[in-house]
Design a protein around this motif. Structure first.
Motif, short mmCIF file in Angstrom:
data_model
loop_
_atom_site.label_atom_id
_atom_site.label_comp_id
_atom_site.label_asym_id
_atom_site.label_seq_id
_atom_site.Cartn_x
_atom_site.Cartn_y
_atom_site.Cartn_z
N GLN A 1 3.25 10.10 -13.92
CA GLN A 1 3.33 9.11 -12.84
C GLN A 1 1.99 8.44 -12.62
N ASN A 2 2.07 7.31 -11.92
CA ASN A 2 0.90 6.59 -11.45
C ASN A 2 1.24 6.00 -10.09
N THR A 3 0.49 5.03 -9.63
CA THR A 3 0.76 4.49 -8.29
C THR A 3 2.05 3.69 -8.23
N LEU A 4 2.62 3.36 -9.38
CA LEU A 4 3.85 2.55 -9.43
C LEU A 4 5.11 3.40 -9.44
N GLY A 5 4.98 4.70 -9.70
CA GLY A 5 6.17 5.55 -9.67
C GLY A 5 6.13 6.69 -10.67
N ARG B 1 7.65 8.52 -13.90
CA ARG B 1 8.33 8.15 -15.14
C ARG B 1 9.08 9.31 -15.77
N GLY C 1 7.42 6.45 -4.57
CA GLY C 1 8.13 5.31 -5.15
C GLY C 1 9.64 5.44 -5.13
N ARG D 1 -1.39 -0.18 1.87
CA ARG D 1 -0.42 0.35 0.91
C ARG D 1 -0.94 1.62 0.24
N HIS E 1 -0.55 7.06 -1.05
CA HIS E 1 0.00 8.00 -2.02
C HIS E 1 -0.61 9.38 -1.79
N GLY F 1 -5.13 1.14 -8.32
CA GLY F 1 -3.73 1.05 -8.68
C GLY F 1 -3.04 -0.18 -8.11
N GLY F 2 -1.89 -0.49 -8.73
CA GLY F 2 -1.14 -1.66 -8.32
C GLY F 2 0.00 -1.35 -7.37
N GLY F 3 0.21 -0.09 -7.05
CA GLY F 3 1.30 0.29 -6.16
C GLY F 3 0.79 1.03 -4.94
#
Length: 267
Positions: free
Chosen positions: A43-47, A49, A111, A204, A207, A249-251
């Motif tokens: 995972q990363n900041t976008l979700g 996987r 996410g 945002r 996390h 991160g982008g999320g």
């Protein structure tokens, strides 16, 4: 360094949540973190996987190795995705009834990815929750545990009391999912119900906030703080870490767990 915290949780490859956030929070508050990995996540900041489970006997072996040698002042749990993992942890807690347990019932990633199998919910509620010194659900997790909807602070207070009735000695119901500029958490103990309200930080970068708060509180308990004092310090630390998030991160980005590090050590 004071206070030994054994963390049983999943790994977050992005470093913002899970066992990585737990270790950072415990260390930042001058405790000693030990770990038993329950799962690996991609995972990363976008979700999230992918998830690779760690076999339940191996989770138990990690816990026994730590407890038999280093010992622990508190056990803190996070992502426990399967009933068999929950069962081995419950058995270890039953063998050590004086060892406090901070139970963070991680069910869904930031996410939206599920982190708790449906078949494990009853095991969590019926077999591990009764061992909890403190249960730290957010609103969706409390709704799943109780099978009811929580719409306002009054409902949060009722829910926290109802969760205590399931066996936890205390409940900190977190209100971050409630709409509005004010954010209220509800603490229910044998002495009654107390609310903590702060202005929501508009960001945002949240996390791992649940993992971080539960580990911060666990560290306080391991260091001898009373429950309410540990909650107050934990919430103060979390707010400071959110306010100084690095913006990665982008999320849903990570917070700054190192907010307590003294300025002369910074580059």
């Amino acid at each position: 360094m004071r206070g030994r915290v054994l963390i049983v949780a999943g790994s977050d490859s992005g470093g913002g949540a899970g066992i990585q956030a737990d270790i950072k929070a415990v260390t930042a508050l001058d405790g000693f973190a030990m770990t038993a990995l329950s799962a690996l996540t991609v995972q990363n900041t976008l979700g999230v996987r992918d998830v690779m489970p760690v076999p339940a006997p191996f989770v138990a072996a990690q816990m026994h190795a730590v407890l038999d040698d280093l010992g622990a002042d508190v056990i803190k749990t996070g992502m426990l995705d399967r009933a068999e993992v929950i069962d081995v942890i419950a058995a270890i807690c039953a063998d050590r009834p004086g060892l406090p347990l901070v139970l963070d019932p991680v069910m869904v990633a930031k996410g939206g990815a599920p982190l708790l199998q449906a078949s494990a919910l009853e095991a969590l509620r019926g077999r591990l929750l009764p061992h909890a010194t403190l249960l730290t659900p957010n609103i969706p997790e409390a709704e799943s545990l109780l099978g009811e909807t929580i719409v306002d602070v009054a409902a949060m207070e009722r829910a926290a009391v109802a969760l205590r009735a399931l066996g936890a000695r205390a409940v900190l119901l977190k209100g971050g999912h409630m709409a509005g500029d004010a954010l209220t958490d509800v603490l229910a103990t044998q002495h009654g119900v107390r609310t903590f309200t702060d202005q929501r930080i508009a960001t945002r970068h949240t996390h791992g906030t649940g993992c971080t708060l539960a580990s911060a509180i666990a560290t306080g308990l391991a260091q001898g703080l009373a429950l309410e004092a540990a909650v107050i310090r934990g919430r103060r630390y979390l707010r400071a870490a959110i306010a100084e998030a690095p913006g990665y991160g982008g999320g849903a980005g990570p917070i700054n767990h190192a907010v307590t590090v003294e300025a002369q050590w910074r580059v």
